[in-house]
Design an enzyme around this catalytic site. Structure first.
Site, PDB file in Angstrom:
ATOM      1  N   LYS A  46     -23.715 -27.752  17.279  1.00 12.20           N
ATOM      2  CA  LYS A  46     -24.305 -26.486  17.634  1.00 12.20           C
ATOM      3  C   LYS A  46     -24.118 -25.460  16.520  1.00 12.20           C
ATOM      4  CE  LYS A  46     -22.953 -27.141  22.466  1.00 12.20           C
ATOM      5  NZ  LYS A  46     -22.006 -26.659  23.504  1.00 12.20           N
ATOM      6  N   GLY A  47     -23.127 -25.722  15.669  1.00  9.57           N
ATOM      7  CA  GLY A  47     -22.671 -24.697  14.719  1.00  9.57           C
ATOM      8  C   GLY A  47     -23.735 -24.158  13.785  1.00  9.57           C
ATOM      9  N   ASP A 103     -23.276 -25.889   9.197  1.00 13.79           N
ATOM     10  CA  ASP A 103     -22.553 -24.613   9.114  1.00 13.79           C
ATOM     11  C   ASP A 103     -21.427 -24.670   8.081  1.00 13.79           C
ATOM     12  OD1 ASP A 103     -21.086 -26.404  10.685  1.00 13.79           O
ATOM     13  OD2 ASP A 103     -20.669 -24.989  12.302  1.00 13.79           O
ATOM     14  N   ASP A 106     -15.937 -29.273   5.804  1.00 12.60           N
ATOM     15  CA  ASP A 106     -14.486 -29.081   5.760  1.00 12.60           C
ATOM     16  C   ASP A 106     -13.893 -30.346   5.123  1.00 12.60           C
ATOM     17  OD1 ASP A 106     -11.952 -28.064   6.437  1.00 12.60           O
ATOM     18  OD2 ASP A 106     -12.045 -28.760   8.490  1.00 12.60           O
ATOM     19  N   PHE A 155      -9.489 -20.956   9.096  1.00 17.04           N
ATOM     20  CA  PHE A 155     -10.410 -21.252  10.190  1.00 17.04           C
ATOM     21  C   PHE A 155     -11.308 -20.037  10.401  1.00 17.04           C
ATOM     22  CE2 PHE A 155     -11.976 -21.983  14.449  1.00 17.04           C
ATOM     23  CZ  PHE A 155     -12.298 -23.329  14.376  1.00 17.04           C
ATOM     24  N   VAL A 156     -12.606 -20.263  10.338  1.00 23.06           N
ATOM     25  CA  VAL A 156     -13.549 -19.148  10.434  1.00 23.06           C
ATOM     26  C   VAL A 156     -14.395 -19.239  11.704  1.00 23.06           C
ATOM     27  CG1 VAL A 156     -13.698 -18.514   7.988  1.00 23.06           C
ATOM     28  CG2 VAL A 156     -15.073 -20.415   8.841  1.00 23.06           C
ATOM     29  N   ASP A 162     -17.665 -21.632  16.015  1.00 28.99           N
ATOM     30  CA  ASP A 162     -16.995 -21.284  17.269  1.00 28.99           C
ATOM     31  C   ASP A 162     -15.500 -21.505  17.224  1.00 28.99           C
ATOM     32  OD1 ASP A 162     -17.239 -24.193  17.244  1.00 28.99           O
ATOM     33  OD2 ASP A 162     -16.522 -24.087  19.310  1.00 28.99           O
TER      34      ASP A 162
HETATM   35  P1  IMP Z   1     -15.559 -31.967   8.710  1.00 30.48           P
HETATM   36  O1  IMP Z   1     -16.013 -33.267   9.263  1.00 30.48           O
HETATM   37  O2  IMP Z   1     -14.067 -31.858   8.625  1.00 30.48           O
HETATM   38  O3  IMP Z   1     -16.223 -31.604   7.395  1.00 30.48           O
HETATM   39  O4  IMP Z   1     -15.868 -30.874   9.787  1.00 30.48           O
HETATM   40  C1  IMP Z   1     -17.060 -30.332   9.958  1.00 30.48           C
HETATM   41  C2  IMP Z   1     -17.177 -29.682  11.327  1.00 30.48           C
HETATM   42  O5  IMP Z   1     -15.932 -29.138  11.791  1.00 30.48           O
HETATM   43  C3  IMP Z   1     -18.099 -28.503  11.175  1.00 30.48           C
HETATM   44  O6  IMP Z   1     -19.424 -28.903  11.427  1.00 30.48           O
HETATM   45  C4  IMP Z   1     -17.577 -27.541  12.215  1.00 30.48           C
HETATM   46  O7  IMP Z   1     -18.188 -27.792  13.447  1.00 30.48           O
HETATM   47  C5  IMP Z   1     -16.108 -27.842  12.324  1.00 30.48           C
HETATM   48  N1  IMP Z   1     -15.285 -26.889  11.542  1.00 30.48           N
HETATM   49  C6  IMP Z   1     -14.605 -27.138  10.404  1.00 30.48           C
HETATM   50  N2  IMP Z   1     -13.992 -26.046   9.955  1.00 30.48           N
HETATM   51  C7  IMP Z   1     -14.298 -25.060  10.842  1.00 30.48           C
HETATM   52  C8  IMP Z   1     -13.956 -23.652  10.914  1.00 30.48           C
HETATM   53  O8  IMP Z   1     -13.263 -23.069  10.061  1.00 30.48           O
HETATM   54  N3  IMP Z   1     -14.478 -22.979  11.969  1.00 30.48           N
HETATM   55  C9  IMP Z   1     -15.267 -23.565  12.925  1.00 30.48           C
HETATM   56  N4  IMP Z   1     -15.604 -24.852  12.886  1.00 30.48           N
HETATM   57  C10 IMP Z   1     -15.114 -25.603  11.857  1.00 30.48           C
HETATM   58 MG    MG Z   2     -20.687 -28.288  12.842  1.00 29.88          MG
END
Ligand code: IMP
Ligand code: MG
Length: 189
Positions: A46-47, A103, A106, A155-156, A162
């Site tokens: 949803k982000g 969005d 990470d 964390f944002v 969200d």
């Molecule tokens: P990754 O697989 O660790 O790259 O995570 C990606 C997903 O984690 C993103 O699509 C977000 O939904 C969530 N996420 C990672 N960091 C944040 C943050 O700082 N705030 C909110 N959602 C986050």
């Molecule tokens: Mg996401």
């Protein structure tokens, strides 16, 4: 438990900064896609919904949009590392030029999973556009064609991002105070 109001959070990226960046990204993407007839903009729900809604209004009129949902998170502020499709695109992407809109990248686990899954469907091209990138937490390297802002390991929330489902409708992006992050990390364990 009632959540703090938007006004409790100082902007980390203001509405104006975000909108200027979205326009800049949109112009760059539009220039790069000028020779393509078949662009599918894929929103990772949803982000990315708020970012995607703003971004597509800077893109040429011939783009189409589609949506998918992945889950890698089970609440809290840290990724669980496992990714799966909650629901998938509504159309084949064979021979299409795909622009994935996300969005935040990470650890990179979500996007590397998605790239691999979509690549197997033989699109003409796939590019990734993320509003935010946290390179310090990278586990998997993913090719990012367009990045809005590179941010530190905080964390944002806001502008689609969200905290346990809340704050997606905040117009700016805030970084959670570190004490809050520590508290939430404990809850998540
Ligand atoms: P990754 O697989 O660790 O790259 O995570 C990606 C997903 O984690 C993103 O699509 C977000 O939904 C969530 N996420 C990672 N960091 C944040 C943050 O700082 N705030 C909110 N959602 C986050
Ligand atoms: Mg996401």
């Amino acid at each position: 438990m009632p959540v703090p109001p938007f006004s409790a959070f100082e902007p980390f990226l203001s509405e104006d900064e975000i909108q200027a960046k979205v326009a800049e990204l949109g112009a760059a993407i539009a220039a790069d896609m000028s020779d393509s007839e078949n662009v599918v903009v894929v929103c990772v729900l949803k982000g990315a919904v708020v970012f995607m809604a703003d971004l597509i209004r800077h893109l040429p009129q011939n783009v189409t949009c589609d949506f998918l949902r992945l889950s890698s998170y089970h609440g809290g502020t840290r990724s669980s590392g496992t990714v799966r499709f909650d629901f998938d695109l509504t159309q084949p992407i064979e021979d299409k030029d795909v622009l994935i809109v996300e969005d935040i990248v990470d650890t990179g686990l979500t996007m590397s999973f998605l790239l691999e899954a979509l690549q197997a469907r033989h699109p003409r091209s796939i590019k990734l556009c993320t509003l935010l990138h946290k390179p310090s937490r990278q586990v998997k390297e993913v090719p990012l064609a367009y990045v809005g802002f590179t941010i530190p390991d905080r964390f944002v929330i806001g502008y689609g991002l969200d905290l346990e489902g809340k704050y997606r409708n905040m117009r700016y992006i805030a970084a959670l105070p570190e004490q809050t992050e520590e508290l939430l990390a404990k809850v998540d364990e």
